[in-house]
Design an enzyme around this catalytic site. Sequence first.
Site, PDB file in Angstrom:
ATOM      1  CD  GLU A  65      -2.478   1.254   2.601  1.00 45.41           C
ATOM      2  OE1 GLU A  65      -2.385   0.524   3.548  1.00 45.41           O
ATOM      3  OE2 GLU A  65      -3.808   1.963   2.481  1.00 45.41           O
ATOM      4  CB  CYS A 264      -7.845   4.039   2.998  1.00 47.49           C
ATOM      5  SG  CYS A 264      -8.596   3.133   4.482  1.00 47.49           S
ATOM      6  CG  ASN A 395      -9.474  -0.997   1.299  1.00 51.48           C
ATOM      7  OD1 ASN A 395      -8.939  -2.480   1.706  1.00 51.48           O
ATOM      8  ND2 ASN A 395      -9.261  -0.355   2.250  1.00 51.48           N
ATOM      9  CD  GLU A 396     -10.223  -0.953   6.159  1.00 52.68           C
ATOM     10  OE1 GLU A 396     -10.616  -0.019   6.488  1.00 52.68           O
ATOM     11  OE2 GLU A 396      -9.544  -1.763   6.895  1.00 52.68           O
TER      12      GLU A 396
END
Length: 677
Positions: A65, A264, A395-396
Site C-alpha cells: 500500500e 484506503c 477495500n474496507e
Amino acid sequence: MKKSILKYTVIAVLLIGGVYSCKENTEKNTDNLEAVVPMETAELVVDLKDTGIEIQPTMYGIFFEDINFAADGGLYAEMIKNRSFEFTLPKTGWVEPKSNRHSFNNESGIMSIVQYAGENTNRNYARVAVKNDEGYVLINEGFRGMGVKEGEKYNLSLKAKKGKDDIKNIKFQLVDSLDNVIGETTVAPDVSEWKTYEKQFSATKTEMKAKMKITFEGTGTIDLDMVSLFPEDTWKGRKNGLRKDLVQLLDDMNPGFLRFPGGCIVEGRTLARRYQWKKTVGPVADREILVNRWNTEFSHRPTPDYYQSFGLGFFEYFQLSEDMGAEPLPILGCGIACQFNTGELVPMDELDPYVQDALDLIEFANGNTSTPWGKVRADMGHPEPFNMKYIGIGNEQWGEVYIERYKVFEKAIKEKYPNIVIVSGSGPFPEGDYFEYGWEQLKEMKAEIVDEHYYKPPKWFRENATRYDDYDRNGPKVFAGEYAAQTVAIASPENKNSWDAALSEAAFMTGLERNAEVVHLTSYAPLMAHVDGWQWTPDMIWFNNLESVGTPNYQVQKLYATNAGTDLLSITEDGKPLTGQHNLYASAVKDQNTGELIIKVVNTSSSEQKVEMKPNGGSVANTGTIITLHHEDLDSENSFEAPENISPKSEEFKTEDGAINLALPAQSMTVIKVNII
Ligand code: AHR
C-alpha cells in the site's frame, strides 16, 4: 441504536475529522505474557496421513500500500521530489537558496511555474530566468534527503527548452549536509524545442541526506520538466526502476500474491481523489499525479509533501508480481469513497465507468495484443499476458451501499470473465454489525473469497487462534488481507514492531494454517514505512534512504511463507489442536516437493517448554533442522543498528526413537523440518 453501531459511528466521526486513529483501544496494551509453571512435557501427535486439505500457493502473500512513503520516496527509486512541478504548491521540494539574492531587489534569477497550453495530464513546467552571471541556484531536497552510495552510478534526465538569450550550462551536483559536492554532471542545453537530456555520473561519498544542487550558467530563460535522478543499480537493473534492497526483502519472502495498491488509497478521501489505474499506465511523464490520501489523514503525522507520481503504477505492480512469482491481486474502488472520510457514493445508474475500469483492467492484464488495453500493455514492453487470476472489488466498504454495488461488478465480471476469482470485502472490523451483515450477504451470494481486516492488541491474536475453526467449509473462502498486532491502539503513533506483537501474530498464524481449508490468502499490513516519512505504525519493513530492515513481524511472515508446505497435516495433544493450552500453539504441513514434514510451534510463555512430537502413520528421518526465532525481551525490536536482533537461527536435531523431542525456548517460534520416510 445498538451499542456497536454507536461505537463505529463514533470512530467514523473521528476519522471524518481527519483523525484516522480509532479510539477503539486507547489504553496502552500492557498484557505482557504471563509466566506459567512449566508443565512436564507436552505430548503431541503428528498425523502423517493426508488430510486432503491443500495449502494454497497463495496462502502467505504481501499487501503493498502506498502509505508511509512506500512508493514515492520508497520502492520507486526516483530521488527527485516533485520532478514535474505538479504538486498543489508546485514549488514543493524545490528550494531557491538565499545565495540567489544579493540585495533587496537584486537576485540572480527566479523560477516560475508555467502551465502547458491546452489539456495536459502533466500540467506544469518550470521556467528559470537567470538575470546575471553570478549563477542562479535551485535545490531539490529529495524525499527527506537523497540516499547516495559511494562509487554507485546515478542517471540524471530532464526535459529542457531554451528560451531567450543563452543559458550555456546547467550543472547538477549532489551535495552532502555541508554542501560538499559528492557527484556531478553538466548538461549543455542546445535547442529551443523540448528535448530530453540524459547523463550518468558516479558518487564519491555515501550520504543519507544528500540534495541536488542545480546551477545555471549564462543568462536568459530555460524551461524544465521531469527533472529526474535514479540510481543505476535498481531491482533487476531496470532503468528508472525499483529500489533493489526493498524488493529483495519482499522477494526473499517468496510471497504467494501481491495485493496492491491499497488499502484506503484505492477509495480516496473523495471520489475525485480515488485511485484510477488507467492514469498510472503509459509513458511516465503523462501519468497524472495525485495527492496521496495519507498526506493529511493524521493530524499527529501531517505529510503535506506526500503525492503519488504513479511512476510505480499498475504495469509495474504486475511486473513486480511476476518477478516474485506472486499472483497479482489488484483492488479496485467500487464507487464509494472512503467511508471513514466522505463516503461519497456514485449513484447506481452512473456506475458503468467504474465497472468498465474493472473489465478493462482484466483486458490490460490478460488480453491479447490486438485488444485496446492488451496493446497498451504490449506497448509498455510486455506483450505476454500477466495471467491475472484475482481481482478485488472494494477495500474496507460496508453496508448495503457496498453490497448493491458489488453485485453489479460481480455480474459484469463473471459474464465476461467467468474464470476470474473476485475478492469481496467485509469492512474494516473483524466482528460487529458491518462485518456480520457483509458476511451474511456475501455468503448468500456465494461470493468466492471474502477479505477480513484486523488491527488488534497482541492479546487478541493469542486468543483468536481458533477464529476460523468453526467457519463454514462450504462457504466463501477467507482472505485475511490486513492484520497486525497493535501494541498501543489502532494506528497509534506509539505502536511498536515488538517481539510481543510478532510472537502473538505467530501464534495466531498457526490458526490460519490449521484452517487452510477455508483461509486461502493472508497478508500483514502495512508493508513498509520510511523512518522520516511514515504515517502509520506498526509496519513490516522500515527503511531510510540507504538501508532497510525487516521487523520481527517480517521474520515471522517470512518463516511461514518460506515454509508453507503443500498439504495440511494434523498435530494434536489429546486429540485436540494446540490453540493456546500451556501457552503453546502448533500447526503442521507436508511439502510434496521436498518430502518434508514441517511443524510450526509457538511458545508464548515466559518459560522454556518441553515437547515430544510423535509421528503417527509413518516415520521421519533421524535428523532434521530446527529454525528458532526468539527473544527474552518482549519489548525488543529490530533496528538499523541491530537488524538481526530478532532473526531466525537454524540448527540440526536428532530424533529419539522416531520422536522429535525439543525444549522450546521461552517466547519463541520454532519451525521443525524433517524428511518423511
Ligand atoms: O493499512 C492501513 C489502512 O488500514 C488501510 O489503508 C486500510 O485498508 C486499513 O484501514
